[in-house]
Design a protein around this motif. Structure first.
Motif, short mmCIF file in Angstrom:
data_model
loop_
_atom_site.label_atom_id
_atom_site.label_comp_id
_atom_site.label_asym_id
_atom_site.label_seq_id
_atom_site.Cartn_x
_atom_site.Cartn_y
_atom_site.Cartn_z
N GLN A 163 -2.64 5.77 -0.68
CA GLN A 163 -3.74 4.89 -0.32
C GLN A 163 -4.03 4.94 1.17
N ARG A 164 -2.99 4.99 1.98
CA ARG A 164 -3.19 5.05 3.43
C ARG A 164 -3.84 6.37 3.83
N ALA B 110 -7.54 6.33 2.80
CA ALA B 110 -8.35 5.51 3.71
C ALA B 110 -8.63 6.25 5.02
N ARG B 111 -7.62 6.94 5.54
CA ARG B 111 -7.80 7.69 6.79
C ARG B 111 -8.81 8.82 6.61
N TRP C 286 -11.33 2.76 13.95
CA TRP C 286 -10.26 2.70 12.96
C TRP C 286 -9.61 1.32 12.92
N GLY D 187 -9.88 1.12 9.18
CA GLY D 187 -10.98 1.87 8.59
C GLY D 187 -12.07 1.02 7.98
N SER D 188 -11.89 -0.30 7.96
CA SER D 188 -12.89 -1.20 7.36
C SER D 188 -13.13 -2.41 8.25
N ARG E 60 0.84 -1.20 0.00
CA ARG E 60 0.00 0.00 0.00
C ARG E 60 0.88 1.24 0.00
#
Length: 501
Positions: free
Chosen positions: A79-80, A83-84, A331, A471-472, A75
């Motif tokens: 991307q990180r 997502a945050r 998170w 986050g998911s 990643r």
């Protein structure tokens, strides 16, 4: 007289992550961005001079590195960060909080399942052996799932030759899925949970003789008190996911037609599982599936279900009320009813070669985890397109290996691996995309850190590289249930774009 041949234990490996061709380690989309950025920089050098061009080159170079330099999980920093930001946006809108029941936000006051399962519907049919089976319908993805409960024999009291035969037969069973046109996915869930001993205590009390000696009574009372504290129960499920659309049909099939169709075919899937070491395989009915899902979201209910079963009582539950009364996704954690869970997803498969017992410690009960689910997700590639996929992979590996005059050892190894895969596919082997979701559930939040350390250590023994589903967590928790969800079909970004990154 010839000497007996020594047994050589087989090894397994050569797993490949699909990649597109590009320069070096870059994918096709990243290579296109690099070339496009260089062209823009050259134009800016001519239009605004060397200083402005140098500034533009530095900015584009930083942005390119931000989007392409990856961590050990593959990643990038972009991307990180994305997502945050998406998680913070959802949290501000309170979309990570779920309330149901009479005082919740569900219009009809029921405890429906949250997230991806909110629109799911549960039906029940009978197969050709008159066994009732649950049929889970996912209207959003036009999928239906059938769940099969199995009783694996395990590694105990099994010769290595038998275990390797089980693995080979399991591989053949999975390979057969790619030759079935309407199967889109399969999953295997192994769940370990506490054995509360309710059924044991009820069995002892019901069969205790009045004329039993005091010593025998004392011994059985001690068994009632001590056995449940140190025991665990392991359950395993296989979920098969079918599409509601069949080739040659101009519309999706009706649920009644699908139920009748699968009822005639389900025996074929269950009868071949015994030679895979799965033991007795039988479809899960609607009542049992409801109890499994309710116990996952509200672990306290598992003991009550056991108590009711031990007394011959079947609790009346419906799919509309199997969800949690309250849930909140953080998170890196997920709080649901009486449970506190954390999920991990596989980012890198075991490197090199492994033996058949590579997941042995990961699948056994853990002292620091109240409930643990390890779910292996499979998406078979149709047999008609497998060779095309293998050839594209060879071409992409050739481009990466030939993009420099002195290719790296990794690039050469990837090319050799891609060629080997293509050769095996040409001999009627199958291609299957796979992933793993690990979920640890504890009853108290203060135990979450110890459970987290335990899972990460166990993943290391299995040679897996895993990362928390940051986050998911709620989505990963749902994917780990034995319900046959196919997560890629719920992602907004097209599959071709994801593979090109």
């Amino acid at each position: 007289m010839s000497e007996p041949t020594m047994y050589s234990e087989p090894t397994y490996g050569n797993w490949r992550k699909p990649r597109t061709g590009g320069i070096g380690k870059l994918g096709a989309l990243e290579t296109a961005l690099l070339i496009g950025g260089l062209l823009v920089t050259i134009i800016l050098f001519r239009l605004i001079g060397p200083i402005g061009g140098a500034v533009a080159l530095a900015v584009m170079g930083g942005a390119f590195m931000f989007l392409t330099i990856r961590d050990k999980h593959g990643r990038s920093a972009g991307q990180r960060l994305l997502a945050r930001r998406l998680f913070k946006k959802a949290s501000r809108a309170r979309r990570n909080i779920y309330r149901s029941g009479p005082v919740g936000h569900v219009p009809d006051g029921k405890c429906r399942l949250p997230g991806l399962l909110a629109t799911s519907e549960l039906h029940e049919f009978e197969d050709s052996f008159r066994r009732p089976f649950a049929l889970l319908h996912m209207p959003t993805a036009n999928h239906v799932s059938v769940v099969i409960e199995v009783e694996p024999t395990g590694l105990a009291l099994n010769d290595r030759e038998n275990i390797d035969d089980y693995v080979a037969n399991w591989g053949a069973w999975l390979s057969g899925l790619s030759k079935t046109s309407d199967i889109v996915a399969a999953s295997v869930t192994v769940e370990t949970a506490p054995d509360y001993g309710v059924r044991l205590r009820h069995e002892i009390d019901a069969n205790m003789s009045e004329s039993a000696s005091p010593a025998a009574r004392q011994m059985m009372e001690e068994v009632k008190e001590t056995f449940p504290q140190q025991s665990a129960v392991t359950r395993a499920y296989i979920a098969l996911t079918f599409t509601t659309w069949r080739p040659g049909s101009d519309r999706n099939r009706k649920i009644e037609d699908i139920g009748l169709d699968l009822g005639t075919r389900l025996g074929k899937f269950t009868e071949h599982l015994e030679v895979c070491g799965a033991g007795d395989a039988h479809p899960v009915d609607a009542q049992t599936l409801c109890e499994v899902v309710m116990s996952a979201y509200d672990p306290v209910l598992a003991e009550h279900f056991d108590a009711a079963r031990s007394q011959g009582v079947t609790p009346q539950v419906s799919w509309d009320n199997v969800g949690p009364v309250a849930a909140e996704a953080g998170w890196e954690w997920y709080r649901h009813a009486s449970g506190f869970s954390k999920s991990w997803v596989m980012s890198v498969a075991p490197r090199g070669v492994v033996f058949s017992n590579v997941f042995e410690h990961l699948l056994t009960p853990s002292a620091d985890v109240d409930r643990k689910r390890v779910t292996m997700l499979y998406r078979p590639i149709p047999a008609g397109t497998a060779m095309d996929v293998a050839e594209r992979d060879v071409n992409a590996a050739s481009v990466r290996s030939g993009s420099t005059k002195r290719p790296s050892f990794r690039a050469a190894a990837e090319l050799a691996s891609a060629v080997q895969t293509a050769q095996e596919v040409a001999k009627d082997a199958s291609l299957i995309n796979f992933g793993i979701v690990i979920t640890a559930t504890v009853m108290r939040s203060i135990d979450a850190r110890a459970a987290s350390y335990e899972i990460e250590d166990l993943a290391g023994t299995a040679q897996l590289t895993v990362r928390p589903a940051y986050g998911s967590q709620d989505v990963a928790f749902t994917a780990g249930l034995p319900l046959g969800l196919v997560l890629p079909d719920y992602v907004a970004v097209p599959a071709r774009v994801r593979e090109a990154i």
